[in-house]
Write an enzyme that holds these catalytic residues in place. Sequence first.
Site, PDB file in Angstrom:
ATOM      1  N   HIS A 174      67.684  -6.086   8.937  1.00  0.00           N
ATOM      2  CA  HIS A 174      66.984  -5.995   7.651  1.00  0.00           C
ATOM      3  C   HIS A 174      67.858  -5.402   6.545  1.00  0.00           C
ATOM      4  O   HIS A 174      67.807  -5.858   5.408  1.00  0.00           O
ATOM      5  CB  HIS A 174      65.672  -5.206   7.828  1.00  0.00           C
ATOM      6  CG  HIS A 174      64.635  -5.977   8.589  1.00  0.00           C
ATOM      7  ND1 HIS A 174      63.885  -5.431   9.598  1.00  0.00           N
ATOM      8  CD2 HIS A 174      64.243  -7.277   8.496  1.00  0.00           C
ATOM      9  CE1 HIS A 174      63.066  -6.358  10.091  1.00  0.00           C
ATOM     10  NE2 HIS A 174      63.272  -7.479   9.447  1.00  0.00           N
TER      11      HIS A 174
ATOM     12  N   ASP B 264      56.800  -9.734   8.659  1.00  0.00           N
ATOM     13  CA  ASP B 264      56.718  -8.379   9.221  1.00  0.00           C
ATOM     14  C   ASP B 264      56.937  -7.312   8.158  1.00  0.00           C
ATOM     15  O   ASP B 264      56.548  -6.161   8.327  1.00  0.00           O
ATOM     16  CB  ASP B 264      57.743  -8.228  10.363  1.00  0.00           C
ATOM     17  CG  ASP B 264      59.129  -8.685   9.928  1.00  0.00           C
ATOM     18  OD1 ASP B 264      59.821  -7.932   9.258  1.00  0.00           O
ATOM     19  OD2 ASP B 264      59.500  -9.844  10.239  1.00  0.00           O
TER      20      ASP B 264
ATOM     21  N   GLU C 266      54.903 -16.020   3.178  1.00  0.00           N
ATOM     22  CA  GLU C 266      54.862 -16.143   4.641  1.00  0.00           C
ATOM     23  C   GLU C 266      53.811 -17.194   4.997  1.00  0.00           C
ATOM     24  O   GLU C 266      52.681 -17.125   4.524  1.00  0.00           O
ATOM     25  CB  GLU C 266      54.516 -14.769   5.246  1.00  0.00           C
ATOM     26  CG  GLU C 266      54.061 -14.775   6.688  1.00  0.00           C
ATOM     27  CD  GLU C 266      55.123 -15.261   7.685  1.00  0.00           C
ATOM     28  OE1 GLU C 266      56.235 -14.714   7.668  1.00  0.00           O
ATOM     29  OE2 GLU C 266      54.815 -16.183   8.461  1.00  0.00           O
TER      30      GLU C 266
ATOM     31  N   ASP D 114      53.275 -22.148   2.576  1.00  0.00           N
ATOM     32  CA  ASP D 114      54.546 -22.706   3.005  1.00  0.00           C
ATOM     33  C   ASP D 114      55.622 -22.432   1.947  1.00  0.00           C
ATOM     34  O   ASP D 114      55.488 -22.838   0.790  1.00  0.00           O
ATOM     35  CB  ASP D 114      54.339 -24.217   3.203  1.00  0.00           C
ATOM     36  CG  ASP D 114      55.577 -24.894   3.737  1.00  0.00           C
ATOM     37  OD1 ASP D 114      56.615 -24.213   3.906  1.00  0.00           O
ATOM     38  OD2 ASP D 114      55.507 -26.107   3.989  1.00  0.00           O
ATOM     39  N   GLY D 115      56.677 -21.762   2.353  1.00  0.00           N
ATOM     40  CA  GLY D 115      57.756 -21.406   1.432  1.00  0.00           C
ATOM     41  C   GLY D 115      58.428 -22.620   0.802  1.00  0.00           C
ATOM     42  O   GLY D 115      58.940 -22.551  -0.322  1.00  0.00           O
TER      43      GLY D 115
ATOM     44  N   ASP E 180      64.265 -15.303   5.449  1.00  0.00           N
ATOM     45  CA  ASP E 180      64.178 -14.517   6.694  1.00  0.00           C
ATOM     46  C   ASP E 180      63.307 -15.309   7.668  1.00  0.00           C
ATOM     47  O   ASP E 180      62.141 -14.997   7.889  1.00  0.00           O
ATOM     48  CB  ASP E 180      63.559 -13.150   6.369  1.00  0.00           C
ATOM     49  CG  ASP E 180      63.444 -12.263   7.602  1.00  0.00           C
ATOM     50  OD1 ASP E 180      63.968 -12.635   8.666  1.00  0.00           O
ATOM     51  OD2 ASP E 180      62.818 -11.189   7.491  1.00  0.00           O
TER      52      ASP E 180
ATOM     53  N   ASP F  36      63.906 -19.026  14.329  1.00  0.00           N
ATOM     54  CA  ASP F  36      64.923 -20.004  14.728  1.00  0.00           C
ATOM     55  C   ASP F  36      64.537 -21.400  14.217  1.00  0.00           C
ATOM     56  O   ASP F  36      63.360 -21.662  13.975  1.00  0.00           O
ATOM     57  CB  ASP F  36      65.056 -20.048  16.263  1.00  0.00           C
ATOM     58  CG  ASP F  36      65.616 -18.743  16.833  1.00  0.00           C
ATOM     59  OD1 ASP F  36      66.025 -17.877  16.050  1.00  0.00           O
ATOM     60  OD2 ASP F  36      65.620 -18.603  18.067  1.00  0.00           O
TER      61      ASP F  36
ATOM     62  N   PRO G 209      57.749 -24.436  12.926  1.00  0.00           N
ATOM     63  CA  PRO G 209      57.452 -24.350  11.492  1.00  0.00           C
ATOM     64  C   PRO G 209      58.676 -24.059  10.623  1.00  0.00           C
ATOM     65  O   PRO G 209      58.643 -24.262   9.412  1.00  0.00           O
ATOM     66  CB  PRO G 209      56.437 -23.191  11.409  1.00  0.00           C
ATOM     67  CG  PRO G 209      56.476 -22.482  12.721  1.00  0.00           C
ATOM     68  CD  PRO G 209      57.017 -23.434  13.726  1.00  0.00           C
TER      69      PRO G 209
HETATM   70  N1  AG3 Z   1      64.144 -13.451  11.834  1.00  0.00           N
HETATM   71  C1  AG3 Z   1      65.272 -13.938  12.618  1.00  0.00           C
HETATM   72  C2  AG3 Z   1      64.999 -13.885  14.075  1.00  0.00           C
HETATM   73  C3  AG3 Z   1      65.850 -14.779  14.876  1.00  0.00           C
HETATM   74  C4  AG3 Z   1      65.886 -14.276  16.236  1.00  0.00           C
HETATM   75  N2  AG3 Z   1      66.285 -15.267  17.152  1.00  0.00           N
HETATM   76  C5  AG3 Z   1      66.227 -15.102  18.487  1.00  0.00           C
HETATM   77  N3  AG3 Z   1      65.913 -13.946  19.000  1.00  0.00           N
HETATM   78  N4  AG3 Z   1      66.496 -16.123  19.242  1.00  0.00           N
HETATM   79  C6  AG3 Z   1      63.680 -12.170  12.138  1.00  0.00           C
HETATM   80  C7  AG3 Z   1      62.506 -11.744  11.362  1.00  0.00           C
HETATM   81  C8  AG3 Z   1      62.567 -10.296  11.095  1.00  0.00           C
HETATM   82  N5  AG3 Z   1      62.104  -9.975   9.799  1.00  0.00           N
END
Ligand code: AG3
Length: 273
Positions: free
Chosen positions: A62, A86, A105, A136-137, A154, A157, A161
Amino acid sequence: MELWFSEMQSKNVKMSYKIKNVLHSEKTKFQNLAVLDSEEFGRMLILDDVVQLTMKDEFIYHEMIAHVPLFTHGSPERVLVIGGGDGGTLHEILKHPVKEAHLVEIDEKVIEASKKFFPELSVAFDDPRAKIFCEDGIAYVKRFKNHYDVIIVDSTDPVGPAVGLFRKEFYKDIFDALTEKGVFVAQTESPFYYEGLLKEVYNCIAEIFPYAAVYTAVVPTYPGALWTFIMGSKQVDPNKANVPESCDFKTRYYTPDIHKACFKIPAFIKEIL
Ligand code: AG3
């Protein structure tokens, strides 16, 4: 009885965590959502069996996804986060003197779960500068021209979505939604397991933005640990940004030296690009 949670970090690699407690589990409109309390990493947010954050190492991801673009810009007033329900990224952004910090989000259940189980992060939602949109962003960003100083993606994977958040049309809309000195950052996965993605996103960003750069951070609970981010910048050369000598708020990973160093990428990543 021992309870373990495993993430398939790739088809052939599993990472397992000893779990004290399953705090929450539900099927939302978009994904399976769980909150687990682990022995080693504390509370964890899991979406579709993939670790999104743990309370022990969330600060690394973060801080790096927020402070690097904000300090690269220098004086951001309006910032947008796409995903990040989050609240962890928003929480870091609000340490800067920004005027507005918006978050889009798609899954309101992520926001709800964070309010309940991750109050250290979701406290960001109560800041008067924060505004949250549940939609939807991809559609959201199309409605803005020359509006945000920094946009941060942010995402989860690139499956389900989130697939559209890694496409060229979306990056073009982001470019248009940014002000003339605008800076964009997206999380772009592990260079070990998502080589192709890194190259593809980097090339898209380099075609759309005058400057494109990759930076890295080490996140112990993400596959491969070495994590990548791609920055697109309209005016400021990421490697020559005027990074302040010190931060006037507390960080645990980010420092001005780390900022300069994170753009120095290993040879094997340069070869991927
Ligand atoms: N966003 C990226 C998470 C990717 C993690 N990938 C995995 N563990 N395979 C995280 C959101 C946090 N704000």
